[in-house]
Motif scaffolding. Structure first.
Motif, PDB file in Angstrom:
ATOM      1  N   VAL B 131     -21.072 -32.534  -0.385  1.00 55.39           N
ATOM      2  CA  VAL B 131     -19.812 -32.120   0.251  1.00 55.39           C
ATOM      3  C   VAL B 131     -20.069 -30.987   1.241  1.00 55.39           C
ATOM      4  CG1 VAL B 131     -17.544 -31.077  -0.129  1.00 55.39           C
ATOM      5  CG2 VAL B 131     -18.350 -32.883  -1.659  1.00 55.39           C
ATOM      6  N   LYS B 132     -20.866 -30.001   0.818  1.00 48.51           N
ATOM      7  CA  LYS B 132     -21.163 -28.861   1.690  1.00 48.51           C
ATOM      8  C   LYS B 132     -21.886 -29.286   2.959  1.00 48.51           C
ATOM      9  CE  LYS B 132     -21.582 -24.587  -0.748  1.00 48.51           C
ATOM     10  NZ  LYS B 132     -22.526 -23.614  -1.322  1.00 48.51           N
ATOM     11  N   ALA B 133     -22.691 -30.323   2.829  1.00 47.18           N
ATOM     12  CA  ALA B 133     -23.457 -30.790   3.991  1.00 47.18           C
ATOM     13  C   ALA B 133     -22.607 -31.651   4.916  1.00 47.18           C
ATOM     14  CB  ALA B 133     -24.681 -31.559   3.515  1.00 47.18           C
ATOM     15  N   GLY B 134     -21.337 -31.843   4.542  1.00 48.86           N
ATOM     16  CA  GLY B 134     -20.467 -32.649   5.396  1.00 48.86           C
ATOM     17  C   GLY B 134     -20.687 -34.153   5.256  1.00 48.86           C
ATOM     18  N   TRP B 136     -19.366 -36.099   2.864  1.00 51.78           N
ATOM     19  CA  TRP B 136     -18.285 -36.827   2.184  1.00 51.78           C
ATOM     20  C   TRP B 136     -17.628 -37.889   3.067  1.00 51.78           C
ATOM     21  CZ3 TRP B 136     -13.859 -33.968  -0.973  1.00 51.78           C
ATOM     22  CH2 TRP B 136     -13.231 -34.888  -1.823  1.00 51.78           C
TER      23      TRP B 136
END
Lengths: 340, 340
Positions: B131-134, B136
């Motif tokens: 999710v943090k890495a974009g 999703w």
């Protein structure tokens, strides 16, 4: 030539569920056989003539879709606990039965709620990130390092207190939670169904209905959102609610993203007005870019909607969805049917 | 001039504990008043003439240190549950009493063990990172997305089954864990003390002693390390043990880093021979650089030793440490004293 009954299945299913489906030779199975969601045009193109649909929560079942397949459509089986992707009144109009899988995922989602509660209280997001960034050598053990509130002695507030909320309460018993308050669509009323033998003090925790959202917000050390998404729960957690919460409290959302007003939550986290948040869902998911404001908040843990993502649960959901589809076609009782 | 009793305190203490300490005007308090650990040279320089030491687990109490302060030293109060930073036989030789805080942190550490179990099973490290890495938006909800084993129905194996292990078992009850096996320094023997009223089937879970480490390794879906670090537990989890574990099993370490052979664990994770690991401690901590091999394993969650890091627990540990120090000086009973 015998006429087969057409069913449209919008996703790959696992072994047992697929085998069960294929054992029904009276069916013409049109299936999007991928791990990825079926594109909307594919569904619109294939729905005509279908008697049954087996769909995921990524498929929107609205007027445009139903127009393509009524009057042949007799039943929909949704691989989900929620039904907010389906325009329910239209199903009633067209006499279409709807199956879903509300019981299969209770345990997995309740486990996720506990995990998110602890991650939010114990600052697991910050902690993991600092180790990954190589910061541990410069932050040796210290008495106040990364401390957070302890779950023992807490009051937990449940927004929605059905199967999932009660399953979360059952798990909290062993942690020494002191008290539970809950808010349902009937504020102040005692929960009617005791799903897991935890109410009425049986679990050693007092669980009482909150008089209203203000009391729940003020009293809770942990707020667990486990309600359905409806017009009255949309943005339930907004500025007003967050303003009542304790500075040491955490917010946990295992319900649906729009139950929380994202902007208001970001503001509360940024200003330290609540301690942290553990979210399995978020408004606008899955469109969460790396620069999403929630991801800039170190006290926010955001999971990609994996609340029910256990191997066991997903197998059970798939099998129940197939059973619901078959029951919907044959006019028999579903494992779980939505009352329309 | 009245002779004051010198005590050396190696860290800043929180309000209540510091107030209690300072209320004893008969003491000359020499304190490293920082959140950061006291440097070893500072301790070596200030220890001479001390009657009491209040130390953290970051302070090594060995022959070189004791040489500087015997024979004045009467007591040590350690702000910790473990005592592996202290050379115990030397204390006995010099008649030095040792206090510690084994009971204060039980709940917080047990909570951490549950959090790590769920994080390892439910792939929370991978999930949060994606999710943090974009990522999703490109990985929409799918039935098999990020699935992991479910805790309900599991067998949990405990290595060490004292207060912490039993507190973990107590918490697991609500999750529907099926069975517990445990290994102590007396393999095959039934646990003598039932700390939380969970043994003998009282909690609805069967908890039995494992005949040996092989059985425990083979049968467990979750292995929880909660033992002391001794010569016989050092590298308890090594290649042999990991080879016996199930491919779906997870390893949780809330004990001490060296109980696990890091290299062997990295290998097992890399080859998918176990499902995942949740670690609060690791060999060589806090010297864990960003390129540490464990941090390259997506199925490994590593926390910076925050097992007992709750506000409530750390306050209690500080206060108990001061009480132990005072009792050690006055010859009274400590809250918890190590039998030397």
């Amino acid at each position: 030539m015998s006429q087969k009954t057409k069913v449209v299945v919008t996703r790959q299913l696992n072994g047992a569920a697929q085998t069960l489906l294929e054992s029904h030779h009276e069916l013409e199975i049109v299936q999007w056989n991928s791990e990825k969601p079926a594109p909307r045009p594919w569904l619109l193109q294939n729905a005509p003539g279908a008697s049954g649909l087996l769909v995921m929560l990524s498929d929107t079942i609205d007027a445009a879709l139903l127009e393509t397949c009524t009057p042949t459509l007799k039943t929909i089986a949704s691989f989900s606990v929620g039904t907010d992707h389906i325009t329910l009144p239209l199903l009633k109009t067209h006499n279409i039965r709807l199956g879903y899988t509300p019981t299969a995922l209770t345990s997995a989602v309740a486990d996720t709620a506990i995990m998110l509660t602890l991650m939010a209280q114990r600052r697991a997001g910050e902690a993991v990130a600092s180790v990954k960034a190589g910061e541990w050598p410069a932050m040796p053990w210290a008495p106040q390092l990364l401390t957070g509130p302890q779950i023992a002695g807490c009051t937990v507030g449940f927004v929605g207190f059905g199967r999932i909320g009660q399953a979360v309460l059952k798990r909290f018993v062993g942690f020494g939670v002191r008290r539970a308050v809950y808010l349902t669509s009937r504020p102040g009323e005692v929960a009617k169904v005791d799903y897991f033998d935890v109410l009425g003090g049986k679990a050693g925790i007092e669980a009482v209905p909150a008089r209203g959202w203000e009391d729940l917000g003020r009293e809770s050390d942990v707020v667990v959102l486990g309600c359905a998404l409806t017009e009255s729960t949309r943005h339930f957690v907004g500025r007003e609610f967050l303003a009542l919460m304790k500075r040491t409290a955490v917010l946990v959302n295992v319900a649906r993203g729009p139950v929380v007003d994202t902007e208001a939550l970001v503001e509360a986290l940024r200003e330290g007005r609540i301690f942290g948040a553990g979210l399995d869902v978020v408004e606008g998911e899955p469109n969460v870019p790396a620069d999403h404001p929630l991801l800039k908040e170190p006290r926010c843990v955001l999971l990609p909607h994996i609340g029910s993502a256990t191997i066991e649960t997903r197998e059970q959901m798939a099998e129940e969805s197939v059973r619901n589809l078959l029951a919907g076609l044959s006019g028999e009782a579903m494992v779980n049917e939505v009352e329309l």
